[in-house]
Structures are given as C-alpha cells and as structure tokens.
Scaffold this motif. Structure first.
Motif, PDB file in Angstrom:
ATOM      1  N   LEU A 121      -3.524  10.862  -3.890  1.00 20.55           N
ATOM      2  CA  LEU A 121      -4.915  11.161  -4.264  1.00 20.55           C
ATOM      3  C   LEU A 121      -5.140  10.930  -5.751  1.00 20.55           C
ATOM      4  O   LEU A 121      -6.120  10.303  -6.166  1.00 20.55           O
ATOM      5  CB  LEU A 121      -5.239  12.618  -3.905  1.00 20.55           C
ATOM      6  N   GLN A 122      -4.212  11.450  -6.563  1.00 21.87           N
ATOM      7  CA  GLN A 122      -4.372  11.268  -8.010  1.00 21.87           C
ATOM      8  C   GLN A 122      -4.352   9.786  -8.388  1.00 21.87           C
ATOM      9  O   GLN A 122      -5.144   9.331  -9.216  1.00 21.87           O
ATOM     10  CB  GLN A 122      -3.248  11.985  -8.761  1.00 21.87           C
TER      11      GLN A 122
ATOM     12  N   HIS B   8      -8.318  18.243  -9.297  1.00 19.47           N
ATOM     13  CA  HIS B   8      -9.036  17.272 -10.134  1.00 19.47           C
ATOM     14  C   HIS B   8      -9.232  17.839 -11.509  1.00 19.47           C
ATOM     15  O   HIS B   8      -9.907  18.829 -11.699  1.00 19.47           O
ATOM     16  CB  HIS B   8     -10.386  16.964  -9.499  1.00 19.47           C
TER      17      HIS B   8
ATOM     18  N   LEU C  19       1.376  13.057  -1.008  1.00 16.29           N
ATOM     19  CA  LEU C  19      -0.041  12.803  -0.715  1.00 16.29           C
ATOM     20  C   LEU C  19      -0.922  13.275  -1.869  1.00 16.29           C
ATOM     21  O   LEU C  19      -1.927  12.631  -2.198  1.00 16.29           O
ATOM     22  CB  LEU C  19      -0.424  13.480   0.589  1.00 16.29           C
ATOM     23  N   ALA C  20      -0.525  14.384  -2.493  1.00 13.12           N
ATOM     24  CA  ALA C  20      -1.286  14.797  -3.682  1.00 13.12           C
ATOM     25  C   ALA C  20      -1.228  13.709  -4.744  1.00 13.12           C
ATOM     26  O   ALA C  20      -2.238  13.383  -5.388  1.00 13.12           O
ATOM     27  CB  ALA C  20      -0.716  16.098  -4.220  1.00 13.12           C
ATOM     28  N   LEU C  21      -0.032  13.110  -4.902  1.00 15.23           N
ATOM     29  CA  LEU C  21       0.114  12.022  -5.872  1.00 15.23           C
ATOM     30  C   LEU C  21      -0.760  10.839  -5.484  1.00 15.23           C
ATOM     31  O   LEU C  21      -1.390  10.208  -6.345  1.00 15.23           O
ATOM     32  CB  LEU C  21       1.578  11.575  -5.944  1.00 15.23           C
TER      33      LEU C  21
ATOM     34  N   ASN D 138       0.840  -1.191   0.000  1.00 20.03           N
ATOM     35  CA  ASN D 138       0.000   0.000   0.000  1.00 20.03           C
ATOM     36  C   ASN D 138       0.876   1.242   0.000  1.00 20.03           C
ATOM     37  O   ASN D 138       1.788   1.387   0.811  1.00 20.03           O
ATOM     38  CB  ASN D 138      -0.879  -0.038   1.249  1.00 20.03           C
TER      39      ASN D 138
ATOM     40  N   GLU E 276      -4.945  -5.594   3.178  1.00 21.54           N
ATOM     41  CA  GLU E 276      -3.619  -5.633   3.775  1.00 21.54           C
ATOM     42  C   GLU E 276      -3.372  -6.993   4.409  1.00 21.54           C
ATOM     43  O   GLU E 276      -2.285  -7.566   4.281  1.00 21.54           O
ATOM     44  CB  GLU E 276      -3.510  -4.557   4.868  1.00 21.54           C
TER      45      GLU E 276
ATOM     46  N   LEU F 266      -9.895   9.344   1.330  1.00 25.08           N
ATOM     47  CA  LEU F 266      -9.990   8.127   0.542  1.00 25.08           C
ATOM     48  C   LEU F 266     -10.863   7.085   1.221  1.00 25.08           C
ATOM     49  O   LEU F 266     -11.105   6.014   0.637  1.00 25.08           O
ATOM     50  CB  LEU F 266      -8.590   7.551   0.290  1.00 25.08           C
TER      51      LEU F 266
ATOM     52  N   LEU G 107      -4.564   1.510  -4.307  1.00 25.83           N
ATOM     53  CA  LEU G 107      -3.318   2.043  -3.779  1.00 25.83           C
ATOM     54  C   LEU G 107      -2.202   0.999  -3.889  1.00 25.83           C
ATOM     55  O   LEU G 107      -1.132   1.173  -3.321  1.00 25.83           O
ATOM     56  CB  LEU G 107      -3.486   2.483  -2.318  1.00 25.83           C
ATOM     57  N   ASP G 108      -2.471  -0.068  -4.617  1.00 23.32           N
ATOM     58  CA  ASP G 108      -1.479  -1.138  -4.781  1.00 23.32           C
ATOM     59  C   ASP G 108      -0.333  -0.631  -5.646  1.00 23.32           C
ATOM     60  O   ASP G 108      -0.529  -0.286  -6.815  1.00 23.32           O
ATOM     61  CB  ASP G 108      -2.156  -2.343  -5.449  1.00 23.32           C
ATOM     62  N   VAL G 109       0.878  -0.613  -5.083  1.00 23.95           N
ATOM     63  CA  VAL G 109       1.996  -0.053  -5.827  1.00 23.95           C
ATOM     64  C   VAL G 109       2.386  -0.954  -7.001  1.00 23.95           C
ATOM     65  O   VAL G 109       2.941  -0.519  -7.991  1.00 23.95           O
ATOM     66  CB  VAL G 109       3.189   0.176  -4.891  1.00 23.95           C
TER      67      VAL G 109
ATOM     68  N   VAL H 238      -5.798  12.500   4.340  1.00 23.96           N
ATOM     69  CA  VAL H 238      -5.839  11.645   3.144  1.00 23.96           C
ATOM     70  C   VAL H 238      -6.595  10.361   3.451  1.00 23.96           C
ATOM     71  O   VAL H 238      -7.437   9.910   2.660  1.00 23.96           O
ATOM     72  CB  VAL H 238      -4.416  11.347   2.647  1.00 23.96           C
TER      73      VAL H 238
ATOM     74  N   ILE I  20      -0.722  19.030  -8.616  1.00 21.57           N
ATOM     75  CA  ILE I  20      -1.008  17.604  -8.796  1.00 21.57           C
ATOM     76  C   ILE I  20      -2.353  17.232  -8.186  1.00 21.57           C
ATOM     77  O   ILE I  20      -3.094  16.415  -8.732  1.00 21.57           O
ATOM     78  CB  ILE I  20       0.123  16.765  -8.169  1.00 21.57           C
ATOM     79  N   GLY I  21      -2.658  17.892  -7.065  1.00 24.86           N
ATOM     80  CA  GLY I  21      -3.844  17.459  -6.345  1.00 24.86           C
ATOM     81  C   GLY I  21      -5.148  17.879  -6.980  1.00 24.86           C
ATOM     82  O   GLY I  21      -6.194  17.314  -6.649  1.00 24.86           O
TER      83      GLY I  21
ATOM     84  N   ALA J  44       2.061  20.321  -4.993  1.00 19.21           N
ATOM     85  CA  ALA J  44       0.926  19.625  -4.400  1.00 19.21           C
ATOM     86  C   ALA J  44      -0.376  20.202  -4.921  1.00 19.21           C
ATOM     87  O   ALA J  44      -1.304  19.475  -5.272  1.00 19.21           O
ATOM     88  CB  ALA J  44       1.000  19.743  -2.882  1.00 19.21           C
TER      89      ALA J  44
ATOM     90  N   GLY K  15       9.412  -1.765 -13.351  1.00 18.57           N
ATOM     91  CA  GLY K  15       8.409  -0.814 -12.898  1.00 18.57           C
ATOM     92  C   GLY K  15       7.944  -1.037 -11.471  1.00 18.57           C
ATOM     93  O   GLY K  15       7.131  -0.272 -10.960  1.00 18.57           O
TER      94      GLY K  15
ATOM     95  N   TYR L 239      -5.095   7.205  -6.601  1.00 18.25           N
ATOM     96  CA  TYR L 239      -6.341   6.532  -6.198  1.00 18.25           C
ATOM     97  C   TYR L 239      -7.460   6.905  -7.152  1.00 18.25           C
ATOM     98  O   TYR L 239      -8.295   6.081  -7.519  1.00 18.25           O
ATOM     99  CB  TYR L 239      -6.705   6.925  -4.764  1.00 18.25           C
ATOM    100  N   HIS L 240      -7.426   8.155  -7.579  1.00 20.40           N
ATOM    101  CA  HIS L 240      -8.467   8.624  -8.485  1.00 20.40           C
ATOM    102  C   HIS L 240      -8.418   7.877  -9.811  1.00 20.40           C
ATOM    103  O   HIS L 240      -9.454   7.518 -10.365  1.00 20.40           O
ATOM    104  CB  HIS L 240      -8.253  10.120  -8.716  1.00 20.40           C
TER     105      HIS L 240
ATOM    106  N   TRP M 224      -2.437  -9.339   1.794  1.00 19.97           N
ATOM    107  CA  TRP M 224      -1.109  -9.142   1.211  1.00 19.97           C
ATOM    108  C   TRP M 224       0.003  -9.557   2.160  1.00 19.97           C
ATOM    109  O   TRP M 224       1.020 -10.090   1.753  1.00 19.97           O
ATOM    110  CB  TRP M 224      -0.931  -7.650   0.843  1.00 19.97           C
TER     111      TRP M 224
ATOM    112  N   LEU N  64       0.326   4.221   0.873  1.00 18.06           N
ATOM    113  CA  LEU N  64       0.227   5.021   2.090  1.00 18.06           C
ATOM    114  C   LEU N  64       1.186   4.493   3.159  1.00 18.06           C
ATOM    115  O   LEU N  64       1.902   5.258   3.807  1.00 18.06           O
ATOM    116  CB  LEU N  64      -1.214   4.974   2.609  1.00 18.06           C
TER     117      LEU N  64
ATOM    118  N   LEU O  47       1.164  -0.037 -10.462  1.00 16.96           N
ATOM    119  CA  LEU O  47       1.720   1.121 -11.161  1.00 16.96           C
ATOM    120  C   LEU O  47       3.027   0.718 -11.814  1.00 16.96           C
ATOM    121  O   LEU O  47       4.089   0.856 -11.237  1.00 16.96           O
ATOM    122  CB  LEU O  47       1.968   2.259 -10.165  1.00 16.96           C
TER     123      LEU O  47
ATOM    124  N   PHE P 185      -1.646  13.164   6.739  1.00 17.27           N
ATOM    125  CA  PHE P 185      -1.928  11.750   6.447  1.00 17.27           C
ATOM    126  C   PHE P 185      -3.353  11.401   6.844  1.00 17.27           C
ATOM    127  O   PHE P 185      -4.067  10.721   6.098  1.00 17.27           O
ATOM    128  CB  PHE P 185      -0.939  10.861   7.213  1.00 17.27           C
TER     129      PHE P 185
END
Lengths: 103, 629, 177
Positions: free
Chosen positions: A83-84, C161, A79-81, A29, C84, C74, A92-94, C70, C158-159, C155, B606, A86-87, C87, A31, A97, C67
């Motif tokens: 959010l993107q 929408h 954290l902004a990344l 994850n 989790e 989410l 959130l699985d790395v 976020v 990127i953040g 931020a 990746g 997830y969007h 995994w 996060l 990506l 954190f």
C-alpha cells in the motif's frame, strides 16, 4: 490399494515450490511476487507435513503451524508495504524500486 | 693547552645553537655579538694554541683530546677525538682567523638583511663543521665535518631562497659535490676493509706495510679520495658548481667558496699523503687535473664580466695550483699556497663586496670604474690582493707561494716540463685578469651612481687582510734568495719534504722566466684594457676571438655538456619513471580492486528479481556440487 | 486415499501454474485459493486432518482475503492486466524456467537417490499435534506469538497514511509555479 510413495509427495512439493520461484523471478508486479512467495511457503509446508506423515510424528504438522503463523505475519507487513509503495510511487513495478542500488 | 682544544669547534657550535634557537628574539646587536664573538674567541684560542705549539715545540708535538666514544661495533670504534698537528693548526688558524675577520665584516655588510640571525647561525655552523673536519682524528669524524660544510654551503648559497636561481645554484652545488662525496665514502670503506681501522695515524702508519707501491688497491683508494677532493675543491670536471655558488652573500663567497671549504680537498690529500705517495698514478692524475683546472678556469676568468664570477674562476684556478703542487709531491708548497691564497682571496672577495654594495648591487665590472678616487682605501687593499693573486715579485705573498709551486712543478720528483709550462700559462692568465680587474674596476671614469662609503667595521678586516696578503709570504723564501723556511719547517713534522729530481736547470733561471711571464701578463692587461682599448673592440668584432670569448665565457661549455650528458638523460628517465614502474604493482592492486568493486556493485543494482536469481544460482551451485561429489 | 492424493496434486499443480501466468490479479488470487484447497486435500490424504482444516481456514480464508482487500483498495483492474500482458512476453519466461528446470532435475535426482519408502497413510490426530505443540514446542509457540504481534504492529505502523511534513521553505518553493 497401493500406498503413496513418500518421494511422490516430495516431488509434488518441489514442483510447487519451483513454480512459485518461477513466479518470483518472472513477475514484475509486487502483488504477484507476494502470491508466488505464498506458493513457495505452502510447498515448504507440504514437505514438512509429508515428512511428519512418513514418521507418524506430529512435528511435521507443528512446523506447518509455525509456517502458517510466519506467513500471516509476513503477509500483513508485506501488504502494508505494498500500500505504501503504491501510494508513494504510483506503481507496483518492482524494477522502479531501486533505492538500495550501489551508486 | 690540550684540555681547551674542544673549545675551538664548540664555541662556534654554541653560537650556532643560540642563534638558531633564540635568533628571532635577539636584537641585531646581540646577534652580531654572538655570531662574531664565538668565532673571534675561537680564533684567539687558536692563536694561543699556535704560540703554545711554537714555544713548547718538542719536535713532533701533537695535541690529542679524546672527548667521548661516538659509537662502537665489533671491529669499528669511532671516538669523538680531536687531533691537532702542524697541518691541522695551519687550517685551524686560517679558518678561525680569516673566519673571524669575515664575520666582523659580515656583521656590517649584512646589517640590512632581515634574516640576520639565520645568516650568522649558518656561518657559525660552517666554522664549527670545518673545524671538526680539520681536527678529526679519524675519517668518520672527518666525513662528518665534510658533510657538515657541504650542508652549510648549500644553506648559504641558497640564503636568499626567494629567488629561484639561487635555489638552483644551491642544488647544483649540493648535487655535484655529492658525486665527489660518494667517491670519498667509498674510498673510506675500502680503506677500512683493507686496513681495519679508520684512525688517521693508524692508516698512515700501516699503509706502507700493507700495500706495495702502485698496487691496484691503493691506486683505487687514492683515486677515490682524489675524486672526493675534486668535488669539494671544484676541480675539472666537477668545477661547474663554484661559479654558480656566487649566488650567496659575498662574505659567504669569501669564507666558504674561496678561503676554507673549497680547500678541504687539498687538506684531505695532504692529510692522506702517505696513500698518495704509494700510488704514482694517483699523484700524476692529481697534478694533471690541477694543471688542466688552472688553465680551464683561468681562461674563463679572463672573459667574465661579473666581478664575483671572475673571482670564483680565479679561485678554481688557484686551487688547481694547489692540486698541481700536491700532485708533484710539493706538500708544503701546496699548503703554503693555501695559506696565502686564503688571505688574498678573502680580501678580494670582501673588497668586491664593498664595491658591489657601494654601487648599489652592481656586479658587472664594465659598469664600474673610477673608484680609485672615491674609495682609496679599498682600492689600495684591492691592489694588494690583486697583486698577490698575480704574484707580483717580492712584494706580494702570492709570489712566494706560487714561485715555490712553479719551481717544484719542474724540479720535484713528480714534476716535468709540461706541468711547469701549464703553470706558467696559468701565471700569465692570472696576472692578465688581475690587471684587468684592477684597471676596469678602479681606473677610468665613473659609470654608476655611488652610495655611502663603507664603515670602519668593514674596512678594518680589509686592512688586516691586505697587510697579510703582502707580508704572509715572508716566512718562506725561495731557496736561492734567503734561507728563511719557517713554513716548511713548521710542516716538516707532518708532511714529508719534497724530493727533487736530478737534471733541472738552476732555480734562478726558472724564477726569471716566471717573473717575466707574470710581468708581461700584467702589462698585457694594462695595455689592452687601459692603454689601447681599440684592439679589444676590434677583436670583439672579428669572428674567431668572439667565438673563443663566448666559449670561455660559458666555462668551456661544461654546463651544456653535462646538460646533454647527464641532466637530459636523467630527466628523460625520470620522465619515463614519472609513473613509477614499481608503483605499477601496487597501482595494479588498486585498479584491480576498483574494477572488481565496480563489477560487484553492478550486481548490487537494487533489482529484487536479480537478487532472487542470485539466490537461485547459488542454490544450483551448491546442489550441483553435492551431486558431483 | 491414493486417488485423492493424485487428483488433488494434479489440481494443485494446475492451479499454481494458472496463478503465475494470470494477468488479472483477482484471477490469480482465485486460482491460488483453488491451489490451497487442493493442497488441503493432499494434507487430508496424507493423514493430517487438523492441518488440512487450518489450510482452508487460515490460508485460503484469512490470508487470501487480505490480498483481495488490497486488490480492491488499489483498484487493480484492466490497466494492471494490460500492463502485465505487456511485461510478460515469452522471452521473460525463458531464463527463469531453464534455471528452475535444472534445479528441479537435480532435486528429483537427489530424491530418487535416497531410499524413500511408502507412507503408512495412518492419521496423526489433532490431539497428538496439540500435545506436541504445547509440550516441547511451547517456547516456539510463544515466539510465534511475538512474531504475530510484531507483524500486527508493523503492519499498523507501515500502513498508516502519513501527512507529509515539509519544511516551510520547501512548501513555499513548491507553491511557486
């Protein structure tokens, strides 16, 4: 009262750092990976402060301040990344990506 | 006259350059004028040169014109120097004069071809190269001309390159002559190593002092030069390219593959006669190859059905006679046979070209016939040529030259009865197939529809050549008939006289035998193909003659032999080496880096955690090293 | 002071272990806060009060709050925890732990090779830190300012929408069922 040995502090810092590293390596994850990175940054800061304390110099603390600023900037962008990501990926699985892999 | 020497090769060369560069923009008239004109003017200069030579004859006249230094190294200086003596002059005369007639003929014969300019460009380049070959003062220049004529031969055999078979024939000619050329260049290298000079007069002067007669070095050199001549002159075992070379246009066959280029080997041996005289073994080998060739090729000529292939085999056979003469030391007889052969073989080819065109490109002689009435002029010309080929006594040029060769084959110092008998067998065969050719092509009934008769541009060269085919022999008579020896006297300044051995029967008896053999050959041909064709039909149906015919027809299976001995193993090796063995090394580098790239790009997957693990392992590595050291 | 250091070190290590083994993000975050607070206590014991305060205010306060925001946005809840759990099998831990243990061993060996000495335990006052920060490190402070600025702009950029801008042909295609 026995003084604290410098090596002890550094070993604590090392263990903290490596715990963070284990976290980065293990968690999938994003996060949690970010949290682990925070741990590692903090451990690095601890090592600086310990060094500063040993030589009775303020430079160790100054370095910690810079690490702090860097962590703050990093966390805001990361954290902004998150959010993107997830969007767009709905996860959130790395491991999902892998756009940068060599085809 | 000496200062105009360079014009003889330069004029055809200029014609070639003009046609090659501007040929596409010129009209056919201009092309024919340029292509033919350049050779005709060269022929005119050559004739003037001959008269000059004759009138100003000071016994040993040699024209030398040094144009410029070609290249110069420490020990080797090669000049672009032309040197003309009596022997060269004979060749120059034949090349330019017969060449000019053939060019005139070709200007009409090839008129419908769309690559008219290319044809004349190649022909002119050929004439220029051939002239360089015979006028060369040193062996390097000679080799330049030698390779030049080989290249032109290749270009002209493959002139109609759109047919795959023609290209194969061109390749075959080029590759097989290359075997001889390689031997020749090695021989030239050896000569340079032994004598330190490549000037032809210097070589001829120094060779007798440097080498003892029959020593290993001189024999090697002579045999290598002989191999070069065998390749170019299509002697056994390198003769297989010439019949296939008939894929080219007929004037090409007449000029290159009958009159001039294929006799370059004869020229080379005559030019280097001193070296051959020093090596009795090489002389014997030359004579033996000549006699074998004349019988082998003659047998094949007997059974061919394609008119051009008959003439091709007959050419090989006649050059075999020349080699036989060279081998027994009858130098001037060999050159004399070259001289007459050039006329009558060019004539036969040109006449065959007329017939082929007249019958709409029909080359099978058994589909011809009855042309005597339609083409009387061509018939009589052809008859003159065939008579000369068959060596009809007294009235044909071929008789005088062949008689001299047969006489020397027995009586010359290097001659013996075996060579003589081989020559006689060859004479019988030659007479036989000459008669067969005339009878089958011109007599009997018409079998194929005819086209329009040839124009004057085509018949005039025929008539001139026919006249020469009859009269050219009169300049050299047998010793016992008339004391006229213009030709051998002419060549006497260059070539040594033929020494006779003792204990030979009178010339008269040998002549009678040869004449009887020749006449019986003609009669046999006449009988079998005209009088009583039933005999032949009967032979064809029985087993042994049919098998023999098949054997001769395929040229003694030489092609099949080489196919099995050389071509297939070579193809097998190339098949193995298709993926070049030495390329494996560089291919290996490529494969290795590709594989390495693949395994590295596996790491570039990746996955973020993978990269972190990579970093961790790197840190471990560094720290471990620090701990150990 | 010594006792303070050992206790807080123990708490920090324990809390950190808990952080990396939790399934619920929010639990991990809270353990991380505990860990940071413990580290702040270590700083205090090492004689660096200013940094200890900053650790509490900025790390445990500001950054962790980010954190938490976020996690809230989410809505990472039981589903995440279940994932989790799926995994994080014991096998996953094995490889990284081994590697890291080797590294730890090497680091300890390296540390013990050096001639470490006892810490004096005296305080480096905030005044000394401030003088150093705005004296020799002025340029670094300005660069840190740039970095923070870039972080904010990045931020924010990127953040946001973005609306998806598709070509009309593609849109038409996507409307076709």
């Amino acid at each position: 009262m026995m003084p604290v040995h410098a090596n002890t502090v550094l070993i604590v810092a090392a263990v903290l750092f490596l715990l963070g590293l284990v976290g980065v390596l293990t968690r999938k994850n994003i996060l949690f990976m970010l949290l682990s990175i925070e741990i590692m940054l903090n451990a690095a800061g601890l090592a600086f402060v310990a060094a500063g304390s040993k030589w009775q110099q303020p430079d160790g603390q100054v370095m910690f301040l810079f690490i702090l600023a860097m962590a703050a900037a990093e966390v805001s962008v990361a954290l902004a990344l998150v959010l993107q990501i997830y969007h767009q990926y709905k996860t959130l699985d790395v491991d999902a990506l892998k756009e940068l892999r060599d085809k | 006259m000496q200062q105009y020497l360079f014009l003889i090769p330069v004029l055809p060369l200029a014609g070639f350059l003009l046609l090659a560069l501007a040929g596409k923009t010129m009209s056919k008239r201009a092309i024919a004028f340029t292509g033919t004109g350049s050779v005709c003017v060269a022929a005119l200069i050559a004739i003037l040169l001959c008269t000059d030579y004759l009138s100003g004859n000071s016994g040993n006249a040699v024209y030398i014109q040094s144009l410029w230094q070609w290249f110069q190294t420490a020990e080797l200086a090669v000049g672009l120097t032309l040197r003309v003596d009596a022997l060269s002059l004979v060749f120059i005369f034949i090349i330019t004069f017969v060449g000019a007639l053939i060019h005139v003929f070709a200007s009409a014969y090839m008129r419908a071809d769309r690559d008219y300019a290319r044809f004349f460009a190649c022909m002119n380049l050929f004439v220029a190269s051939m002239l360089v070959l015979v006028m060369a003062d040193n062996l390097v220049l000679l080799y330049l001309g030698w390779e030049g004529v080989g290249m032109c031969s290749y270009l002209l055999i493959g002139f109609w390159y759109e047919t795959a078979a023609n290209c194969r024939a061109a390749n075959k000619a080029f590759i097989i002559t290359r075997i001889g050329d390689t031997a020749l260049i090695i021989g030239i290298f050896l000569l340079f190593r032994e004598l330190g000079s490549l000037q032809i007069p210097a070589i001829l002067d120094q060779a007798p002092q440097r080498f003892s007669s029959g020593s290993g070095a001189i024999t090697t050199i002579a045999l290598l030069l002989l191999a070069g001549g065998m390749g170019k002159s299509a002697q056994v075992p390198l003769q297989t390219w010439l019949p296939d070379a008939m894929a080219g246009p007929t004037p090409v066959s007449a000029l290159i593959h009958a009159a001039t280029m294929v006799t370059a080997g004869v020229y080379l041996i005559a030019r280097m006669h001193t070296i051959f005289l020093l090596s009795p073994l090489a002389m014997t080998v030359t004579a033996a190859i000549g006699s074998i060739t004349l019988i082998v090729a003659g047998c094949s000529a007997m059974v061919q059905t394609d008119i051009k292939r008959i003439l091709a085999y007959s050419t090989i056979s006649q050059i075999g006679y020349m080699f036989l003469a060279l081998g027994v030391g009858a130098w001037s007889a060999a050159i004399f046979h070259f001289f007459t052969h050039a006329f009558f073989k060019a004539l036969l080819f040109l006449a065959a070209g007329v017939v082929i065109e007249y019958l709409h490109h029909e080359q099978d002689i058994f589909r011809m016939g009855g042309l005597k009435k339609q083409l009387p002029l061509v018939y009589y010309c052809f008859l003159a040529g065939a008579g000369s080929l068959a060596a009809v006594p007294l009235i044909s040029a071929g008789f005088y030259s062949k008689d001299a060769i047969l006489w020397y084959a027995y009586s010359a110092a290097g001659g013996n009865a075996i060579f003589w008998i081989a020559g006689l067998v060859g004479a019988f065969i030659t007479a036989f197939y000459s008669a067969r050719l005339v009878v089958v092509v011109f007599w009997g009934d018409r079998k194929t529809p005819v086209g329009s008769p040839p124009g004057r541009t085509m018949t005039i060269p025929l008539v001139i050549l026919a006249f020469l085919s009859i009269t050219a022999g009169f300049i050299e008579w047998p010793h016992n008939l008339l004391n006229v020896h213009l030709f051998s006297e002419w060549l006497g300044t260059v070539l040594p006289a033929t020494s006779l051995r003792g204990g030979h029967p009178p010339e008269f008896i040998l002549q009678i035998v040869a004449v009887v053999i020749t006449l019986s050959g003609i009669c046999t041909g006449y009988y079998l193909y005209f009088r009583n064709t039933a005999v032949l039909a009967q032979w064809k149906s029985s087993r042994f003659p049919a098998a023999a015919r098949e054997f001769f027809f395929s040229g003694w299976k030489f092609d099949a032999l080489y196919n099995h001995l050389v071509v297939r193993p070579f193809l097998f090796l190339t098949g193995i080496n298709k993926r070049d063995v030495f390329d494996r090394l560089s291919d290996g580098i490529v494969t290795f880096s590709k594989q390495f790239n693949r395994s590295l790009s596996f790491s570039q997957n990746g996955s973020l955690r993978w990269y972190v693990a990579g970093v961790l392992i790197g840190i471990l590595f560094i720290i471990t090293i620090q701990l150990i050291l | 002071m010594q006792l303070l250091f050992y206790i807080s070190s123990f708490i920090a290590l324990l809390a950190t272990v808990m952080v990396i083994t939790r399934y619920q993000p929010i639990h991990a975050l809270l353990y991380l806060v505990v860990s940071f607070l413990a580290v702040a206590m270590i700083f205090l014991s090492l004689g660096a009060p200013f940094v200890a305060v900053l650790e509490v205010i900025i790390y445990a306060g500001a950054i962790m709050v980010l954190f938490i925001f976020v996690v809230m946005m989410l809505n990472l809840d039981k589903e995440t925890a279940a994932q989790e759990r799926k995994w994080l099998t014991p096998k996953v831990w094995l490889g990284p732990s081994l590697l890291v243990l080797v590294l730890l061993g090497e680091m300890i060996v390296l540390l013990l090779k050096g001639n470490g000495s006892a810490l004096p335990g005296t305080t480096v006052p905030p005044r000394a830190v401030a003088l150093s920060l705005y004296g020799p490190y002025l340029i670094a402070v300005e660069l840190a300012g740039f970095l923070l600025m870039a972080g904010i702009v990045g931020a924010a950029h990127i953040g946001q929408h973005k609306k998806k801008h598709l070509h009309r042909f593609l849109e038409e295609k996507s409307t076709i069922p």
